[in-house]
Scaffold this active site. Structure first.
Site, PDB file in Angstrom:
ATOM      1  N   SER A   1     -11.647 -23.844   8.822  1.00 26.69           N
ATOM      2  CA  SER A   1     -10.873 -22.606   8.856  1.00 26.69           C
ATOM      3  C   SER A   1     -10.067 -22.520  10.155  1.00 26.69           C
ATOM      4  O   SER A   1      -9.176 -23.330  10.395  1.00 26.69           O
ATOM      5  CB  SER A   1     -11.799 -21.411   8.666  1.00 26.69           C
ATOM      6  OG  SER A   1     -11.104 -20.324   8.095  1.00 26.69           O
TER       7      SER A   1
ATOM      8  N   LYS B   1      -5.270   5.733   5.846  1.00 32.36           N
ATOM      9  CA  LYS B   1      -5.647   5.706   7.247  1.00 32.36           C
ATOM     10  C   LYS B   1      -7.127   5.345   7.385  1.00 32.36           C
ATOM     11  O   LYS B   1      -7.979   5.923   6.706  1.00 32.36           O
ATOM     12  CB  LYS B   1      -5.374   7.080   7.887  1.00 32.36           C
ATOM     13  CG  LYS B   1      -5.837   7.190   9.331  1.00 32.36           C
ATOM     14  CD  LYS B   1      -5.094   6.225  10.225  1.00 32.36           C
ATOM     15  CE  LYS B   1      -5.551   6.359  11.670  1.00 32.36           C
ATOM     16  NZ  LYS B   1      -4.901   5.357  12.547  1.00 32.36           N
TER      17      LYS B   1
END
Length: 327
Positions: free
Chosen positions: A125, A177
């Site tokens: 990764s 949010k």
């Protein structure tokens, strides 16, 4: 009796003065060592001497944003002594942003000096993002490479809170949010927003593989499905250029870049932090012991090894190979 009392008072005063000056002397010594150590740390050719050499650096463990490491790589790029660089990588990855930062710093280094990558245990990764910065990737047959992908993980304890009879209240400016929120079920809108974030970073990762490794089409789809590969498999999939060790890397530098294979290989510390130096730990312990805080000194010494371990405290998008723990 009066004379004895006066003598006792004078003795205590003398003892206090002696203790003060002892502490002051130790503090001055610590300060002097710190200044000297800082000066040595800032030398771009620390540990290299005057002769030509091959620099060896190591990327270990979880990758996060690290400006000190970037600055160390910049100094290495300017070093006149280092004629080439061997980068050892053993990392499962880390944050996507941290891996990008490291890749960029290593690319700048590779533009200045011949740079070859050696995968010791794994370059998975984000670790593979770092590996792609080199001009040539060498791995052992059983090294782990790949895990090309991005993920966003977060815990969700909504069901647990419901069982406990606890509910989190909030007031926010818009539905997305602070989403996702682990205290409530993830809404489809929040999941879609995070998925778009992951997709964008994944496209960036795939594009880097396409550009740096020259892989496209069906082969690109195969190597970027998130799985890991051995070094042997990596050769067939063009994720790795050769199998071998540091000796193989030096042989490649000699053949491809004209580097003298007889040059000594010297370690370049990417993190020569002054606080990591054992003599400073000893000096600090001496100060604490001199002022009657020996117990604290021993406690700090005992916990110093604990603090040296990396803390897996990662926020945001991850480029990290994280296999499930065995039962």
């Amino acid at each position: 009796m009066s004379l004895d009392a006066d003598a006792l008072v004078d003795r205590r005063r003398l003892r206090r003065k002696l203790t003060f000056w002892r502490v002051a002397a130790v503090l001055v010594a610590v300060a002097g060592v710190a200044v000297a150590g800082s000066a040595l740390r800032d030398r771009p050719e620390l540990g290299f001497g005057d002769g030509s050499q091959i620099a060896r650096i190591a990327i270990r463990g979880v990758i996060r944003n690290d400006q000190e490491r970037v600055e160390a790589l910049e100094k290495l790029a300017k070093s006149r002594a280092a004629k080439a660089v061997v980068v050892h990588i053993d990392s499962p990855g880390g944050t996507t942003a941290g891996s990008e930062q490291l890749h960029t710093a290593l690319r700048r280094l590779a533009e200045k000096k011949p740079t070859v990558i050696v995968v010791d245990g794994m370059a998975a990764s984000g670790g593979y993002i770092a590996a792609m910065a080199g001009e040539h990737i060498i791995a052992q047959g059983n090294s782990i490479v790949g895990s090309i992908g991005v993920m966003f993980q977060y815990p969700n304890v909504a069901d647990l809170l419901k069982t406990l009879g606890v509910r989190m209240e909030e007031v926010k400016s818009s539905p997305l949010k602070a989403a996702p929120n682990g205290f409530e079920p993830t809404s489809p809108e929040a999941r879609a927003a995070i998925a778009a974030l992951v997709a964008d970073s994944y496209d960036w990762f795939r594009g880097m593989v396409r550009e740096r490794r020259g892989i496209d089409g069906e082969l690109l789809a195969r190597v970027t499905d998130g799985r890991v590969f051995t070094g042997r498999q990596g050769i067939e999939l063009k994720l790795v250029d050769a199998l071998g060790t540091e000796e193989t890397a030096i042989a490649w530098l000699a053949k491809a870049k004209g580097i003298d294979p007889k040059l000594p290989v010297k370690d370049w510390e990417l993190k020569a932090r002054i606080g990591d130096l054992s003599f400073l730990h000893l000096a600090a312990a001496s100060v604490l012991d001199a002022v009657g805080l020996g117990g604290l000194a021993r406690t700090l010494a005992e916990t110093g090894t604990i603090q040296s371990f990396e803390r897996l405290n990662l926020d945001g998008l991850l480029a990290l190979w994280h296999p499930a723990a065995a039962d």
